[in-house]
Design a protein around this motif. Structure first.
Motif, PDB file in Angstrom:
ATOM      1  N   ALA A  78       0.851  -1.198   0.000  1.00  0.00           N
ATOM      2  CA  ALA A  78       0.000   0.000   0.000  1.00  0.00           C
ATOM      3  C   ALA A  78       0.886   1.247   0.000  1.00  0.00           C
ATOM      4  CB  ALA A  78      -0.933  -0.002   1.214  1.00  0.00           C
ATOM      5  N   ARG A  79       0.243   2.387  -0.151  1.00  0.00           N
ATOM      6  CA  ARG A  79       0.949   3.665  -0.178  1.00  0.00           C
ATOM      7  C   ARG A  79       0.369   4.590   0.887  1.00  0.00           C
ATOM      8  NH1 ARG A  79      -0.629   6.113  -5.289  1.00  0.00           N
ATOM      9  NH2 ARG A  79      -2.537   5.182  -4.582  1.00  0.00           N
ATOM     10  N   TRP A  80       1.097   5.637   1.181  1.00  0.00           N
ATOM     11  CA  TRP A  80       0.664   6.658   2.135  1.00  0.00           C
ATOM     12  C   TRP A  80      -0.713   7.192   1.744  1.00  0.00           C
ATOM     13  CZ3 TRP A  80       2.239   7.899   6.759  1.00  0.00           C
ATOM     14  CH2 TRP A  80       1.939   9.148   7.299  1.00  0.00           C
ATOM     15  N   GLU A  81      -0.929   7.388   0.459  1.00  0.00           N
ATOM     16  CA  GLU A  81      -2.176   7.941  -0.054  1.00  0.00           C
ATOM     17  C   GLU A  81      -3.354   6.979   0.115  1.00  0.00           C
ATOM     18  OE1 GLU A  81       0.689   7.643  -1.888  1.00  0.00           O
ATOM     19  OE2 GLU A  81       1.337   9.728  -1.705  1.00  0.00           O
ATOM     20  N   ASP A  82      -3.086   5.720   0.450  1.00  0.00           N
ATOM     21  CA  ASP A  82      -4.139   4.724   0.632  1.00  0.00           C
ATOM     22  C   ASP A  82      -4.761   4.772   2.026  1.00  0.00           C
ATOM     23  OD1 ASP A  82      -3.736   3.777  -1.962  1.00  0.00           O
ATOM     24  OD2 ASP A  82      -2.263   2.283  -1.306  1.00  0.00           O
ATOM     25  N   GLU A 106       1.697  18.960   7.970  1.00  0.00           N
ATOM     26  CA  GLU A 106       2.814  18.855   7.034  1.00  0.00           C
ATOM     27  C   GLU A 106       2.651  17.629   6.130  1.00  0.00           C
ATOM     28  OE1 GLU A 106       6.622  18.784   9.022  1.00  0.00           O
ATOM     29  OE2 GLU A 106       5.953  20.335  10.438  1.00  0.00           O
ATOM     30  N   TYR A 107       2.142  16.545   6.678  1.00  0.00           N
ATOM     31  CA  TYR A 107       1.986  15.290   5.938  1.00  0.00           C
ATOM     32  C   TYR A 107       0.671  15.236   5.162  1.00  0.00           C
ATOM     33  CZ  TYR A 107       6.049  13.375   8.336  1.00  0.00           C
ATOM     34  OH  TYR A 107       7.316  13.142   8.793  1.00  0.00           O
ATOM     35  N   PHE A 108      -0.329  15.941   5.667  1.00  0.00           N
ATOM     36  CA  PHE A 108      -1.656  15.948   5.045  1.00  0.00           C
ATOM     37  C   PHE A 108      -2.126  17.399   4.902  1.00  0.00           C
ATOM     38  CE2 PHE A 108      -1.383  11.984   7.521  1.00  0.00           C
ATOM     39  CZ  PHE A 108      -1.532  11.067   6.497  1.00  0.00           C
ATOM     40  N   PRO A 109      -1.534  18.163   3.971  1.00  0.00           N
ATOM     41  CA  PRO A 109      -1.870  19.587   3.853  1.00  0.00           C
ATOM     42  C   PRO A 109      -3.273  19.856   3.328  1.00  0.00           C
ATOM     43  CG  PRO A 109      -0.299  18.933   2.150  1.00  0.00           C
ATOM     44  CD  PRO A 109      -0.467  17.758   3.065  1.00  0.00           C
ATOM     45  N   ALA A 114      -7.056  14.059   2.943  1.00  0.00           N
ATOM     46  CA  ALA A 114      -6.458  13.450   4.135  1.00  0.00           C
ATOM     47  C   ALA A 114      -7.357  12.324   4.639  1.00  0.00           C
ATOM     48  CB  ALA A 114      -6.290  14.508   5.228  1.00  0.00           C
ATOM     49  N   PRO A 115      -6.773  11.353   5.344  1.00  0.00           N
ATOM     50  CA  PRO A 115      -7.616  10.310   5.929  1.00  0.00           C
ATOM     51  C   PRO A 115      -8.471  10.889   7.053  1.00  0.00           C
ATOM     52  CG  PRO A 115      -5.338  10.077   6.675  1.00  0.00           C
ATOM     53  CD  PRO A 115      -5.357  11.171   5.651  1.00  0.00           C
ATOM     54  N   ALA A 137      -6.177   1.298   5.748  1.00  0.00           N
ATOM     55  CA  ALA A 137      -5.906   1.763   4.381  1.00  0.00           C
ATOM     56  C   ALA A 137      -6.685   0.894   3.407  1.00  0.00           C
ATOM     57  CB  ALA A 137      -4.408   1.679   4.071  1.00  0.00           C
ATOM     58  N   VAL A 138      -6.938   1.429   2.222  1.00  0.00           N
ATOM     59  CA  VAL A 138      -7.512   0.602   1.167  1.00  0.00           C
ATOM     60  C   VAL A 138      -6.386  -0.255   0.623  1.00  0.00           C
ATOM     61  CG1 VAL A 138      -9.413   2.146   0.540  1.00  0.00           C
ATOM     62  CG2 VAL A 138      -7.218   2.402  -0.593  1.00  0.00           C
ATOM     63  N   ALA A 139      -6.723  -1.446   0.209  1.00  0.00           N
ATOM     64  CA  ALA A 139      -5.708  -2.379  -0.282  1.00  0.00           C
ATOM     65  C   ALA A 139      -6.238  -3.067  -1.520  1.00  0.00           C
ATOM     66  CB  ALA A 139      -5.368  -3.402   0.802  1.00  0.00           C
TER      67      ALA A 139
END
Length: 178
Positions: A78-82, A106-109, A114-115, A137-139
């Protein structure tokens, strides 16, 4: 049973559980803290002469916990965006929330992508850390569909009544736009 994931690049779990588990198109991460994967030390902790934590740096721990979450996501495919949902546990809500929240930004501007997030103030965590994250996360890791016929044969299985395409044989029906 759903597929368990152990990430070599994340700190070892403090109990007998996996870093994450795939189930039903989702990836569920166990609680992840900011411990350093190589040394097991906690970034930003200040210890007294007897090894007790007397101060901590929530910004350093937040950066470290995000790095550990990313490592588990990547080991899981998975990725951060997931990320779709994050539960945050802080041991000092009054003292740490503002700095933690600024680091989150900073991580989710962009809040639109954002989640979802819930932040809870708790009394303690099982190791001397000030923050822990529980993530979902989605997978979309569905394996490629096998062909029912050799590539290039085409056609459908069944009669001329609009049967199933060879590539869809044995898979649940879905809606297609023709």
């Amino acid at each position: 049973m759903a597929e368990a994931v152990q990430a070599d690049t994340a700190p070892r779990p403090v109990g007998r559980y996996p870093h994450a588990r795939h189930a039903g198109g989702l990836l569920f991460l166990s609680g992840i803290g900011p411990r350093n994967p190589a040394s097991d030390s906690v970034p930003g902790n200040v210890l007294d002469t007897e090894g007790r934590v007397i101060a901590h740096d929530i910004v350093a721990q937040t950066h470290a916990v995000f790095a550990n979450v990313r490592a588990v996501l990547e080991a899981s495919g998975a990725r951060w965006e997931d990320l779709v949902d994050v539960t945050v546990y802080l041991t000092d809500m009054a003292g740490d929330f503002a700095a933690y929240n600024a680091t989150w930004a900073e991580y989710f501007p962009d809040p639109a992508i954002a989640p979802c997030r819930t932040t809870l103030g708790i009394e303690a965590l099982p190791t001397p850390i000030a923050i822990e994250l529980k993530c979902v996360a989605v997978a979309d890791r569905a394996p490629p569909m096998p062909l029912a016929r050799t590539a290039g044969e085409g056609g459908t299985i069944g009669g001329a009544d609009g049967g199933v395409r060879a590539a869809d044989a044995g898979h649940p029906p879905h809606v297609r736009k023709e």
